[in-house]
Design a protein around this motif. Structure first.
Motif, PDB file in Angstrom:
ATOM      1  N   VAL A  20       0.842  -1.307   0.027  1.00 40.11           N
ATOM      2  CA  VAL A  20       0.023   0.069  -0.015  1.00 40.11           C
ATOM      3  C   VAL A  20       0.766   1.243   0.034  1.00 40.11           C
ATOM      4  O   VAL A  20       2.092   1.157   0.632  1.00 40.11           O
ATOM      5  N   ASN A  21       0.492   2.358  -0.749  1.00 44.71           N
ATOM      6  CA  ASN A  21       1.206   3.413  -0.712  1.00 44.71           C
ATOM      7  C   ASN A  21       0.717   4.642   0.551  1.00 44.71           C
ATOM      8  O   ASN A  21      -0.194   5.012   0.408  1.00 44.71           O
ATOM      9  N   VAL A  22       1.549   4.624   1.564  1.00 45.35           N
ATOM     10  CA  VAL A  22       1.076   5.587   2.568  1.00 45.35           C
ATOM     11  C   VAL A  22       1.336   7.219   2.146  1.00 45.35           C
ATOM     12  O   VAL A  22       0.493   8.031   2.737  1.00 45.35           O
ATOM     13  N   GLN A  23       2.133   7.294   1.275  1.00 41.71           N
ATOM     14  CA  GLN A  23       2.305   8.635   0.574  1.00 41.71           C
ATOM     15  C   GLN A  23       2.684   8.257  -0.994  1.00 41.71           C
ATOM     16  O   GLN A  23       3.362   7.560  -1.264  1.00 41.71           O
ATOM     17  N   LEU A  73       0.118   8.268  11.928  1.00 40.49           N
ATOM     18  CA  LEU A  73       0.210   7.968  10.556  1.00 40.49           C
ATOM     19  C   LEU A  73      -1.145   8.322   9.613  1.00 40.49           C
ATOM     20  O   LEU A  73      -0.948   8.762   8.477  1.00 40.49           O
ATOM     21  N   ALA A  74      -2.278   7.846  10.439  1.00 40.09           N
ATOM     22  CA  ALA A  74      -3.358   8.006   9.670  1.00 40.09           C
ATOM     23  C   ALA A  74      -3.607   9.659   9.520  1.00 40.09           C
ATOM     24  O   ALA A  74      -4.167   9.947   8.266  1.00 40.09           O
ATOM     25  N   SER A  96      -8.734   6.325   5.613  1.00 43.28           N
ATOM     26  CA  SER A  96      -9.423   5.611   4.435  1.00 43.28           C
ATOM     27  C   SER A  96      -8.551   6.276   3.358  1.00 43.28           C
ATOM     28  O   SER A  96      -8.881   7.453   2.854  1.00 43.28           O
ATOM     29  N   LEU A  97      -8.124   5.474   2.340  1.00 49.02           N
ATOM     30  CA  LEU A  97      -7.716   6.188   1.098  1.00 49.02           C
ATOM     31  C   LEU A  97      -7.433   4.942   0.256  1.00 49.02           C
ATOM     32  O   LEU A  97      -7.421   3.779   0.338  1.00 49.02           O
ATOM     33  N   VAL A  98      -7.450   5.415  -1.143  1.00 50.70           N
ATOM     34  CA  VAL A  98      -7.201   4.556  -2.133  1.00 50.70           C
ATOM     35  C   VAL A  98      -5.832   4.030  -2.212  1.00 50.70           C
ATOM     36  O   VAL A  98      -4.936   4.727  -2.144  1.00 50.70           O
ATOM     37  N   LEU A 127      -6.720   2.111   7.640  1.00 54.05           N
ATOM     38  CA  LEU A 127      -6.046   2.041   8.783  1.00 54.05           C
ATOM     39  C   LEU A 127      -6.762   1.985   9.988  1.00 54.05           C
ATOM     40  O   LEU A 127      -7.594   2.674  10.459  1.00 54.05           O
ATOM     41  N   ALA A 128      -6.368   0.833  10.910  1.00 56.25           N
ATOM     42  CA  ALA A 128      -7.110   0.817  12.181  1.00 56.25           C
ATOM     43  C   ALA A 128      -6.303   0.860  13.095  1.00 56.25           C
ATOM     44  O   ALA A 128      -4.927   0.392  13.314  1.00 56.25           O
TER      45      ALA A 128
END
Ligand SMILES: C[C@](O)(CO)[C@H](O)COP(=O)(O)OP(=O)(O)OC[C@H]1O[C@@H](n2ccc(N)nc2=O)[C@H](O)[C@@H]1O
Ligand SMILES: Nc1ncnc2c1ncn2[C@@H]1O[C@H](COP(=O)(O)OP(=O)(O)OP(=O)(O)O)[C@@H](O)[C@H]1O
Length: 309
Positions: free
Chosen positions: A13-16, A224-225, A258-260, A270-271
């Protein structure tokens, strides 16, 4: 006869995902913070008279079996470099969604490279493997390396990053995929339409967020979220407006973010912990806004031979 060799490779997953302007070569410069998560494909290489691909898994019907398959291209690139016959049967056990923005094809390429290198005894160095990966696709070096890393250039120039803990993720898999080049084209079109322009001269150089890097290092999911971002998200939503319902369903269920995921259409949530992730997953499954829901965590290691320590 050599024994079969299996490589296991994670999704990302790309967090940025900060996207710069369109380059003359058709790519975009990125500040791409990858995080490897615990959904895996497995690629098994067995000696054969000629190159052959087989695939198993729910999405197997959407995967090409010819030389368009990224695993096949990886095997051919290694064989060509070492001047050997690419006689190999590659069997892909596919668990990563196809065309889902989670680098499934890239995982298979990295896995094929590692498995063929072991099967053929080519003993390529890490640097050579990374070079072949980068030639084949922008995401493939990260599939080999795993963990968390910053990708510069078109995403292939990696710097590993420190993380202070495990993050808990839920992925909502959509019906049907999105084409990565089409999503980048839509990003450019939206930039042109807004009047800002889409070329490298118009768009600021993409930079990693220090707040995000600090949050990764501390392992703080809430921090992070607050810092995750994806410049391709407006383009994915423009091409697939229904993804807004999926993102909202996850947010309503208490996801911290919540992100694409990358170019989509998979959505990432993310939880706080495993229990919260299960709650988000249950709500997403009941929402009717996605095909399937997966719960996992990361970072996890990159491509590995099964049986290796
Ligand atoms: C969206 C991401 O998954 C985020 O990690 C990647 O940037 C895509 O990486 P990938 O699927 O490995 O993409 P590649 O196979 O290298 O390129 C496919 C196409 O995507 C577009 N592309 C890809 C990477 C990049 N930095 N700029 C681009 O514009 C180009 O149109 C390119 O022809
Ligand atoms: N081994 C493979 N597995 C899946 N798709 C493949 C493979 N090889 C080639 N393809 C082709 O590549 C397209 C994109 O597949 P992939 O699953 O890699 O997308 P993605 O996960 O969105 O990629 P990324 O996140 O790297 O942009 C598929 O539609 C398919 O036609």
């Amino acid at each position: 006869m050599s024994r079969p060799v299996t490589a296991r490779v994670p999704a990302k997953v790309n967090v940025q995902l900060a996207v710069g302007g369109l380059r003359p070569d058709g790519f975009h410069d990125l500040a791409n913070v990858f995080l490897a998560v615990g959904l895996h494909d497995e690629v098994t290489a067995t000696p054969a008279d000629a190159l052959r691909i087989t695939v198993e898994g729910a999405d197997a019907g959407q995967v090409p079996l010819d030389r368009g398959n990224l695993a096949a291209r990886a095997a051919l690139a290694l064989a060509e470099r070492y001047g050997i016959e690419p006689g190999v049967h590659l069997h892909i056990a596919k668990d990563i969604p196809v065309a889902g923005g989670m680098a499934g094809g890239s995982a298979d390429a990295a896995g094929a490279l590692l498995a063929c290198d072991a099967l053929w005894g080519t003993r390529a160095t890490r640097a050579e493997l990374l070079e072949i990966c980068a030639e084949l696709g922008s995401d493939i070096p990260f599939s080999l390396v795993g963990g968390v890393a910053l990708g510069r250039g078109r995403g292939e120039l990696l710097t590993p990053l420190e993380t202070g803990g495990t993050f808990h993720w839920v992925f909502a898999v959509a019906d049907g995929g999105l084409s990565t080049p089409a999503v980048y084209r839509e990003c450019d079109r939206l930039r042109e339409e807004s009047g800002a322009g889409a070329s490298a001269a118009d768009v600021p150089d993409p930079e990693p967020s220090q707040v995000l890097l600090d949050a990764l290092r501390s392992g703080d999911a809430t921090a992070l979220a607050a810092a995750v971002s994806n410049d391709l998200q407006p383009a994915a939503l423009s091409l697939r407006p229904a993804l807004a319902d999926t993102l909202r369903a996850g947010a309503d269920a208490g996801a911290l973010a919540s992100l694409v995921s990358g170019s989509g259409p998979t959505c990432a949530f993310l939880a706080k912990d495993t229990e919260a992730a299960q709650g988000v997953a249950t709500a997403l499954a009941a929402s009717g806004t996605c095909r399937t829901v997966r719960v996992t965590s990361g970072p996890v290691p990159g491509a590995r031979l099964v049986g290796d320590a």
